[in-house]
Design an enzyme around this catalytic site. Structure first.
Site, PDB file in Angstrom:
ATOM      1  N   SER A   9     -10.061   5.299   2.923  1.00 43.10           N
ATOM      2  CA  SER A   9      -8.672   5.743   2.993  1.00 43.10           C
ATOM      3  C   SER A   9      -7.839   5.342   1.770  1.00 43.10           C
ATOM      4  O   SER A   9      -6.973   6.105   1.337  1.00 43.10           O
ATOM      5  CB  SER A   9      -8.005   5.223   4.271  1.00 43.10           C
ATOM      6  OG  SER A   9      -8.000   3.810   4.302  1.00 43.10           O
ATOM      7  N   LYS A  10      -8.066   4.150   1.197  1.00 43.89           N
ATOM      8  CA  LYS A  10      -7.286   3.796   0.019  1.00 43.89           C
ATOM      9  C   LYS A  10      -7.622   4.722  -1.140  1.00 43.89           C
ATOM     10  O   LYS A  10      -6.734   5.130  -1.913  1.00 43.89           O
ATOM     11  CB  LYS A  10      -7.509   2.338  -0.388  1.00 43.89           C
ATOM     12  CG  LYS A  10      -6.637   1.931  -1.578  1.00 43.89           C
ATOM     13  CD  LYS A  10      -6.780   0.472  -1.952  1.00 43.89           C
ATOM     14  CE  LYS A  10      -5.904   0.126  -3.153  1.00 43.89           C
ATOM     15  NZ  LYS A  10      -6.043  -1.293  -3.559  1.00 43.89           N
ATOM     16  N   CYS A  29      -9.080  -3.791   9.409  1.00 47.94           N
ATOM     17  CA  CYS A  29      -9.816  -3.144   8.330  1.00 47.94           C
ATOM     18  C   CYS A  29     -11.110  -3.904   8.059  1.00 47.94           C
ATOM     19  O   CYS A  29     -11.128  -5.136   8.009  1.00 47.94           O
ATOM     20  CB  CYS A  29      -8.959  -3.085   7.076  1.00 47.94           C
ATOM     21  SG  CYS A  29      -9.845  -2.492   5.613  1.00 47.94           S
ATOM     22  N   ASP A  37      -5.023  -2.719  12.165  1.00 45.72           N
ATOM     23  CA  ASP A  37      -4.935  -1.290  12.435  1.00 45.72           C
ATOM     24  C   ASP A  37      -4.507  -1.123  13.893  1.00 45.72           C
ATOM     25  O   ASP A  37      -5.199  -1.594  14.803  1.00 45.72           O
ATOM     26  CB  ASP A  37      -6.294  -0.605  12.223  1.00 45.72           C
ATOM     27  CG  ASP A  37      -6.740  -0.648  10.776  1.00 45.72           C
ATOM     28  OD1 ASP A  37      -5.887  -0.499   9.889  1.00 45.72           O
ATOM     29  OD2 ASP A  37      -7.948  -0.841  10.539  1.00 45.72           O
ATOM     30  N   HIS A  92     -11.553   2.882  11.456  1.00 42.79           N
ATOM     31  CA  HIS A  92     -11.112   3.636  12.635  1.00 42.79           C
ATOM     32  C   HIS A  92     -12.246   4.488  13.222  1.00 42.79           C
ATOM     33  O   HIS A  92     -12.484   4.474  14.444  1.00 42.79           O
ATOM     34  CB  HIS A  92      -9.970   4.600  12.269  1.00 42.79           C
ATOM     35  CG  HIS A  92      -8.763   3.981  11.651  1.00 42.79           C
ATOM     36  ND1 HIS A  92      -8.782   2.856  10.879  1.00 42.79           N
ATOM     37  CD2 HIS A  92      -7.464   4.369  11.691  1.00 42.79           C
ATOM     38  CE1 HIS A  92      -7.556   2.573  10.457  1.00 42.79           C
ATOM     39  NE2 HIS A  92      -6.742   3.479  10.938  1.00 42.79           N
ATOM     40  N   ARG A 133      -1.087   4.103   7.354  1.00 43.26           N
ATOM     41  CA  ARG A 133      -1.038   3.088   6.297  1.00 43.26           C
ATOM     42  C   ARG A 133      -1.151   3.813   4.965  1.00 43.26           C
ATOM     43  O   ARG A 133      -2.000   4.689   4.814  1.00 43.26           O
ATOM     44  CB  ARG A 133      -2.177   2.078   6.451  1.00 43.26           C
ATOM     45  CG  ARG A 133      -2.091   0.939   5.434  1.00 43.26           C
ATOM     46  CD  ARG A 133      -3.306   0.067   5.462  1.00 43.26           C
ATOM     47  NE  ARG A 133      -3.419  -0.650   6.717  1.00 43.26           N
ATOM     48  CZ  ARG A 133      -4.513  -1.312   7.080  1.00 43.26           C
ATOM     49  NH1 ARG A 133      -5.568  -1.314   6.300  1.00 43.26           N
ATOM     50  NH2 ARG A 133      -4.558  -1.949   8.223  1.00 43.26           N
TER      51      ARG A 133
END
EC number: 1.7.1.13
Length: 275
Positions: free
Chosen positions: A83-84, A182, A189, A221, A250
């Site tokens: 995701s980052k 995470c 999360d 997730h 986030r």
């Protein structure tokens, strides 16, 4: 094979503001699936439903444009996108000129297809459609009403059991108490989860205690939802099962995994109040 530790998670990152598809970082699904007993074809279908709230680019005259994006990544894809890295990738559009939203959409689609290894779906919404985005809580009977003692804060599948000697039921259960961390950074999360099933009635107190047991667990997730699915599927033996979680955003992104034992339409990507 890419590992989460090799990604930009938890590291100082330069924010590139010119389009750069190389920022996307794929992570294979198979490693974490093997931990929960899934090898070969999984016993579930579904997708990861992403929402990007911070999508912007320049038009051909240099004027900033903004949009929301709904992105669907099939769970059959061999990879997830970290995701980052997705956030950094979307930031790289900020000072890049595109003809219109369609060009942006097709660029994102092509780049994600290459990274996750299968076709993704994407819908972009301009500001004129923002007020059509609804807010709605997950439908179902809320388990959080139960006054249970909770002492497990790492996944405890032994808390799950069903009434195999009783007539089967069909019900939908929800909880807002899902929390995990995470996998790399340990940052919290927060999520809500909906469980639909048909089969032996699942003990609701045990199910709520089980969901709470993820509280100190480090996993992405998508991996948490697949773990929940497999634990219920294995221990409670439902005839049908769907698990759907909506996590708070986030970095301008939320990820909402959906897994089901039987082919069906994906749920509408409607955000909850916390999202």
């Amino acid at each position: 094979m890419n590992t989460p530790e090799q990604s930009q998670l938890g590291k100082a990152s330069a924010y590139i503001d010119q389009y750069d598809a190389s920022l996307l970082f794929p992570i294979p699904r198979e490693g974490k699936r093997a931990e929960i007993g899934v090898t070969g074809t999984p016993p579930f279908f579904g997708a990861d439903l992403w929402t990007a709230f911070e999508l912007s680019w320049l038009n051909l005259r240099g004027k900033p444009q903004v949009a929301l994006a709904h992105i669907t990544v099939p769970c059959e894809s061999p990879n997830i996108v970290e995701s980052k890295s997705f956030k950094l990738y979307l930031n790289s559009f900020n000072n890049t000129r595109f003809a219109d939203a369609r060009e942006v959409r097709e660029r994102i689609r092509a780049d994600l297809n290459a990274v996750v290894g299968t076709g993704v779906g994407i819908q972009t919404l301009g500001p004129e459609l923002f007020d059509r985005e609804p807010v709605h809580e997950l439908d179902g009977l809320n388990l959080d009403r139960l006054d249970v003692e909770c002492i497990h804060y790492q996944p405890a599948p032994e808390l799950l059991f069903a009434e195999f000697d009783e007539p089967p039921v069909e019900e939908t259960l929800t909880s807002n108490l899902l929390k995990s961390n995470c996998l790399v950074t340990g940052q919290p999360d927060w999520g809500s989860v909906q469980i639909r099933y048909a089969g032996p009635q699942i003990n609701q107190e045990g199910l709520l205690q089980y969901l709470v047991s993820f509280r100190n667990h480090n996993e992405f997730h998508e991996q948490c939802v697949e773990r929940i699915f497999m634990d219920i599927w294995t221990r409670c033996k439902p005839l049908k099962l769907s698990v759907y979680a909506r996590y708070t955003r986030r970095g301008g992104l939320d990820i909402n995994p959906f897994r089901t034992s039987h082919p069906q339409a994906l749920p509408s990507s409607v955000r909850t109040a916390r999202q």
